[in-house]
Design a protein around this motif. Structure first.
Motif, short mmCIF file in Angstrom:
data_model
loop_
_atom_site.label_atom_id
_atom_site.label_comp_id
_atom_site.label_asym_id
_atom_site.label_seq_id
_atom_site.Cartn_x
_atom_site.Cartn_y
_atom_site.Cartn_z
N PHE A 271 -8.74 -1.66 6.20
CA PHE A 271 -7.58 -1.75 5.31
C PHE A 271 -7.89 -1.04 3.99
O PHE A 271 -7.05 -0.32 3.45
N ILE B 23 3.38 12.11 1.90
CA ILE B 23 2.67 10.93 2.39
C ILE B 23 2.96 10.68 3.86
O ILE B 23 2.07 10.38 4.64
N THR C 38 8.23 14.14 -0.07
CA THR C 38 6.98 13.39 0.01
C THR C 38 5.96 14.14 0.84
O THR C 38 6.33 14.89 1.75
N VAL D 84 0.83 -1.20 0.00
CA VAL D 84 0.00 0.00 0.00
C VAL D 84 0.87 1.26 0.00
O VAL D 84 0.69 2.17 -0.82
N GLY D 85 1.84 1.30 0.91
CA GLY D 85 2.75 2.44 0.93
C GLY D 85 3.58 2.51 -0.34
O GLY D 85 3.85 3.60 -0.87
N LEU E 57 2.71 1.54 -3.33
CA LEU E 57 1.87 2.11 -4.38
C LEU E 57 1.72 3.63 -4.21
O LEU E 57 1.85 4.40 -5.16
N ALA E 58 1.47 4.05 -2.98
CA ALA E 58 1.27 5.48 -2.73
C ALA E 58 2.52 6.28 -3.11
O ALA E 58 2.43 7.33 -3.76
N HIS E 59 3.69 5.78 -2.71
CA HIS E 59 4.93 6.50 -3.03
C HIS E 59 5.25 6.44 -4.52
O HIS E 59 5.72 7.42 -5.10
N LEU F 139 -2.54 -4.40 -6.21
CA LEU F 139 -2.80 -4.66 -4.79
C LEU F 139 -3.79 -5.80 -4.63
O LEU F 139 -3.62 -6.69 -3.79
N MET G 107 -3.92 6.54 1.81
CA MET G 107 -2.51 6.60 1.43
C MET G 107 -2.33 7.08 -0.01
O MET G 107 -1.44 7.86 -0.32
N VAL G 108 -3.17 6.58 -0.88
CA VAL G 108 -3.00 6.87 -2.30
C VAL G 108 -3.49 8.28 -2.65
O VAL G 108 -2.91 8.96 -3.49
N ILE H 268 -5.94 2.17 2.28
CA ILE H 268 -5.42 2.23 0.91
C ILE H 268 -5.82 3.55 0.26
O ILE H 268 -5.01 4.26 -0.32
N GLY I 84 -2.50 0.10 -10.60
CA GLY I 84 -1.89 -0.03 -9.28
C GLY I 84 -2.80 -0.73 -8.28
O GLY I 84 -2.36 -1.58 -7.51
N ARG J 294 -0.25 10.93 5.96
CA ARG J 294 -1.20 11.92 5.43
C ARG J 294 -1.70 12.82 6.56
O ARG J 294 -2.88 13.19 6.59
#
Lengths: 255, 255, 255, 255
Positions: D36, D12, D10, C224-225, C227-229, D220, D43-44, D40, D216, D23
């Motif tokens: 979860f 994030i 970043t 998850v992280g 993908l976010a980064h 996942l 984060m995204v 996701i 992406g 965030r």
């Protein structure tokens, strides 16, 4: 049963118990009789190079083995080792990085040379139409680090000239490459010299390799540096080494 | 600033704008003057092989380039291409597969030879203690496909004998390898011949490469076959090709 | 034909044209009716968690999504993007890094808890025998960056206590974990607090996951992280960004 | 020093020793309080979904977890395990396969929907211009295995309808998707129904995710099936399992 074997097919290797033939040659006839570079050529193309072709091909493979740990691929290999990965996984992590921007420049440079050739060889016009289609970064020319010149390129181009004089290649792509270099210098008012990707692309194009193989052969070549750095890092040790020491903090930039 | 550059260090490459030195040699002195195999040796070890060493080293690299698409690595490369991956990602997917079971046998065979050597060379006892510690699969011997014999091994061993006679290596690990082969045949009542991993391990051990490098060099060698197969698949086309045609169904086996 | 389908078999999925069943459940019954975390549990184990188990499981998955770009995996994802890789290849490059040292600590911590349990629960002696076999780095405890304490661990342990009080787990591994923490503090004369790996390992052990799944589930969570980064870097752009800016030079350290 | 930290940045994650904020939210406030799937999203994207958005998002993630071992990604994960790779490397090998052809169809379908929208919503003309630019394979529609219909798509589309009725999304891309489906049926004279990629693309487009995130997020989601299959194979054992049993021979097809 025929369905399963027809689902995949190959002309590279034929095997029976006790027998391995690569491109039609029994493996025991190749071992000890062909160089590693000749073996690469045979496997990828099916035929064998003559001596002058093999020498030029080998020069391109030697030239691109490493460009230091600032390159993301080499850095990835070394980081991977500090994460506990064995050499195969470290090498894979690194080769995976050789994407369009990193390992793909040679492929794009061969495409550029073909584009110029197909456009009839009128460099300025061909360069304009390339830039219109593919963007302003001209692959194979200029270097953000090596000024005034990438030392690998002139050495490779000298070997291309020797090979042409010896009849091993025609020199058509060499002319196109130097033509682009001259045109870029004219446009910018300063030299934008051919770099490693531009020079190996001349060689691969002269030798008749399709553009994607310029990337594939670069991957083979750079794998040497990747292995060397991964092994050096293995011997140095270190655990979970990120790009910068832990006390350095990436800039946090709230939205 | 010193902190950042101290965080990573290397003895492989030194660069300034316009200058690249690999293991202390300016790159333009290497290009055109060393073979690709010699370049691999130089990068990984820092020194240069003599001619007889280079010849033996090259034979090991040539021997292992491919063992066909039943090998998971080669299959992965071809599947990757049908998923739309360019050559660098296809090659990485394949090299990643060269793990302990697939690409690690050569490394384990070098370890086995060192184990026998360190145990004083008494093969039967050393083999017993190896099996007690590492399990009953003896790396480098026997082949599930090649019966009676893997054709690469005797050819490589003949080259080791030539190299030993020429003074390029001592032949110590060659003796250990053939000793293990004889002991295994005695125990099983049938030949369990040395395979490609056992034979290249003899060469790498004779030449003084550390065990993990037997895996690393195997990765370089097999990358050649991986590239050849990935490229062949690229030319064949195909989309999302799994291991078997869609009409074959994997066995569903409810718990 | 039976040979081919017998070569691979699965109890996870059964398909016919127009029908997909996962662990025996038609996919259309699962979509919209189970949470993503419950789906993970179902796929990996075959059964379904009760609500308290699902809540605890979800907490572990949420806790480990990111630890910043100093972590080699996150750095690799971002570098990969600047090499021109799309998200799938960038994510793969990063997940590949989660090896024994980086992503394997949770797995090792579950093994440690099992080791203590199998040794009869006598913590000091069990810790001694673990260290004798596995080395002095005790997985799951201490943190090179987070002092005095990794903020994720106490929060997760509080949720384990709630779950135990609600009867969702026994609390055996929670006791072992806190016992190890106390013993380490006693030996070192200062706190060596449980970290994220130690705390998620308590949860995975309480919920009955085998040790390798602690690594596998960590890979899912950290993806998850990653993908976010990778996506943030895609939006920022950048080409061929190595670990440090080009003007920084890695230390060259001649042999 | 500022140079190094400016080289990467970043929004994030922000960390200090003892403090992790994702965030902008302290990690201990997220653990146990968000699902979860919500994590996701956070984060995204940086924001948090409302309940109806989260439910629709979760349905898309659940739907794509697995499509069996004929899919190259799942096959790669299982082969990797039999090569001796631990779960992280097996998962990476598999996710790497989710390229343009395998994992990229959802991304392309979102692009197609945007293309139709930007063309003013006139489906037939927009489809023509798409095909002229991108080729005749229309992403997100038709399935080589699931006839008459991929069972995941209608279930997902029903949930989109519910979400639209509840005001969680506008339904614009749902209309475009069903419009394309109708146009394709008209052109071909038989149904070419929306598949999983087309349906998840509707959801991701409705929820405002950029096209690359459809890939992406698919990575996942599919990572769940990849982990389940890799773990099942780990439990089954097997060494160096290629796509077909060794006795099957790939077709040798000399040039």
């Amino acid at each position: 049963m025929s369905d399963v074997s027809d689902w995949w097919r190959t002309a590279i290797i034929d095997m029976e118990p006790g027998r391995i033939a690569l491109r039609g040659h029994p493996i025991e006839d190749l071992i000890g009789n062909v160089s590693f570079a000749e073996m690469i050529w045979l496997m990828v193309r099916g035929d064998r190079p003559d001596d002058a072709q093999a020498r030029l091909f080998e020069a391109a493979l030697v030239a691109a083995v490493d460009h230091g740990p600032q390159a993301p691929s080499i850095a990835a290999a070394r980081m991977a080792v500090t994460c506990g990965l064995p050499l195969n996984n470290a090498m894979a992590s690194a080769v995976n990085m050789l994407g369009d921007v990193h390992g793909g420049a040679g492929e794009q440079a061969v495409e550029l040379y073909h584009h110029v050739e197909n456009a009839g060889g009128e460099i300025a016009a061909a360069l304009d139409s390339w830039i219109a289609q593919r963007g302003k970064i001209v692959p194979g020319f200029g270097h953000r680090f090596h000024t005034p010149v990438d030392p690998r390129a002139p050495r490779l181009m000298a070997l291309v000239a020797e090979a042409r004089d010896a009849g091993a290649c025609e020199g058509r792509y060499s002319e196109i490459g130097t033509g682009i270099e001259a045109e870029l210098a004219r446009r910018k008012g300063r030299p934008i010299p051919m770099n490693i990707d531009g020079a190996t692309a001349v060689i691969y194009a002269e030798l008749g390799f399709a553009p994607p193989l310029a990337r594939g052969l670069f991957c083979l070549s750079r794998s040497v540096g990747i292995l060397a750095h991964a092994w050096e890092q293995t011997q140095q040790g270190g655990r979970n080494k990120g790009p910068t020491p832990p006390k350095y903090r990436w800039t946090y930039d709230p939205d």
